[in-house]
Write a protein that holds these residues in place. Structure first.
Motif, short mmCIF file in Angstrom:
data_model
loop_
_atom_site.label_atom_id
_atom_site.label_comp_id
_atom_site.label_asym_id
_atom_site.label_seq_id
_atom_site.Cartn_x
_atom_site.Cartn_y
_atom_site.Cartn_z
N CYS A 210 0.81 -1.40 -0.03
CA CYS A 210 0.62 0.13 0.13
C CYS A 210 0.59 1.71 0.39
CB CYS A 210 -1.21 -0.21 1.05
SG CYS A 210 -2.15 1.76 1.32
N CYS B 109 0.19 3.57 3.85
CA CYS B 109 1.07 2.37 5.27
C CYS B 109 1.48 1.57 5.00
CB CYS B 109 -0.40 1.90 5.75
SG CYS B 109 -1.35 0.68 5.33
N CYS C 64 -3.97 -0.26 -0.06
CA CYS C 64 -4.56 -0.74 0.79
C CYS C 64 -6.81 -0.19 1.16
CB CYS C 64 -4.47 -2.03 2.36
SG CYS C 64 -4.49 -0.77 3.42
N CYS D 96 -6.99 2.70 4.03
CA CYS D 96 -6.03 3.98 3.78
C CYS D 96 -7.43 3.99 2.28
CB CYS D 96 -4.89 3.98 3.04
SG CYS D 96 -3.99 3.17 4.31
#
Ligand SMILES: [Zn+2]
Ligand SMILES: [Zn+2]
Length: 252
Positions: free
Chosen positions: A22, A25, A46, A49
């Protein structure tokens, strides 16, 4: 054949072959196993997020993107904030992805100061989402930096975002038409009035833009004074229409 492809894709997921990191993150995730319900604007985040970085869906000023209540309207019937009613910006329209806070602010700052250029691909996806239903412009430009500043940082984040976005959407793009001819003091430390004085005639257009529609791209819009001065330079070069497009709108 399709049954075989389904089996192969399940196998890829089980073996983790389609796993990505991601962009926000940095956790591993599989884009093919998302259960996210709203339209997915990018395959680079992801699920968690994606939710944190969903596009702004509230009412906003059509001139500058500032969040407003639905009954705050301008003379043309479109939502407009009080400052824009008193002193309308010189551009024709504004588009943006989200409010400059939390996860979006974190990403904008990481791109600007940490050199995490992978974030530009994510922002290009964001801008594609914002602009997908707009008429295409004749020309797309970034807000330029003063050359010494670009040399010191190594890149101009607005150019990185705008260039990646223009390539993705096959837009006509040129980062050398609008140039910054005045360095000025760092904008962050100045109030709105000083910002404008500081930026007066800071930009210059290298050629005529007679009759052209232009998209002007930046990472954040705060007071709008940088975009104002850049738009004056585009107008001086006879641009017919200017839309400012940015990733984050400061919530003030
Ligand atoms: Zn994430
Ligand atoms: Zn406004």
């Amino acid at each position: 054949m399709s049954a075989l492809l389904t089996q192969l894709s399940k196998l890829r997921v089980r073996l983790g072959l389609d796993e990505k990191r991601c962009v926000h993150c940095l956790s591993p995730f599989s884009p093919n196993t998302l259960t996210y319900a709203p339209p997915v604007v990018t395959r680079l985040l992801c699920e968690e997020c994606l939710e944190d970085l969903a596009p702004y869906a509230g009412c906003f000023c059509a001139s500058c993107g500032r969040p407003v209540t639905p009954n705050s309207l301008g003379s043309d019937g479109r939502p407009q904030c009080q400052p824009c009613r008193e002193d309308p910006p010189p551009w024709n329209a504004a588009s943006f992805y989200g409010i400059y806070k939390d996860a979006l602010k974190d990403l904008i700052l990481r791109l600007k100061f940490n050199g995490e250029l992978a974030i530009t691909r994510l922002f290009a996806d964001f801008l594609f989402h914002v602009c997908q239903n707009l008429p295409r412009p004749d020309l797309t430009l970034p807000i330029p930096q003063y050359p010494a500043q670009t040399r010191a940082r190594g890149y101009n984040q607005a150019h990185e975002i705008a260039g990646t976005f223009a390539k993705k959407c096959r837009l006509s793009y040129d980062a050398n038409i609008l140039i910054r001819v005045k360095p000025g003091d760092p904008q962050e430390k100045l109030n709105a009035v000083r910002r404008r004085q500081n930026l007066k005639e800071a930009f210059h257009c290298e050629r005529s833009l007679s009759g052209q529609s232009v998209w002007l791209i930046d990472d954040v819009l705060t007071t709008g004074s940088t975009c104002r001065e850049a738009t004056y330079a585009l107008r001086a070069a006879d641009a017919a229409e200017v839309r400012v497009i940015f990733i984050g709108r400061a919530d003030s």
